[in-house]
Write a protein that holds these residues in place. Sequence first.
Motif: not given
Length: 134
Positions: A29-32, A39-40
């Motif tokens: 989830r963090r990657f996408y 940055l997210q």
Amino acid sequence: MFWQDAFIVAVGVCLLGGGFALRVLVNRRRFYRRGPGGLQHFSRYSKAVLSSMVEGFLLFVSIPMMILGMLVLFFWSIYLIERGRYIIKDSDKTEKSIAEPTAHFLVPAEEGFGRKKICPIPANHSLTSMSWLG
């Protein structure tokens, strides 16, 4: 014993696999969510705070799950090895008792000859003295 063994191994594997699955889910989830700069990106501040808290908690929970799963499998394998040694020791005792009987069907066990091999012919019998051979 088989179902008990299978249940404990399944619990250990589920804990270990569940911990890995949680880490993969959170990191995916963090990657996408990352943009070209690394940055997210979130649409709202509240969504960023809530997602970060929930994902941090899931990552925190995944570590004890994996450790507990490894410990369950490790200690269960040690228990199985010790149980196998105990079974082998018991089977050695039964094989020895079958190989060297302490009683004979002609001599009751109460009148037996102790731990030596049984000879149903008494010691003072004429065949045991071998005097007839010459």
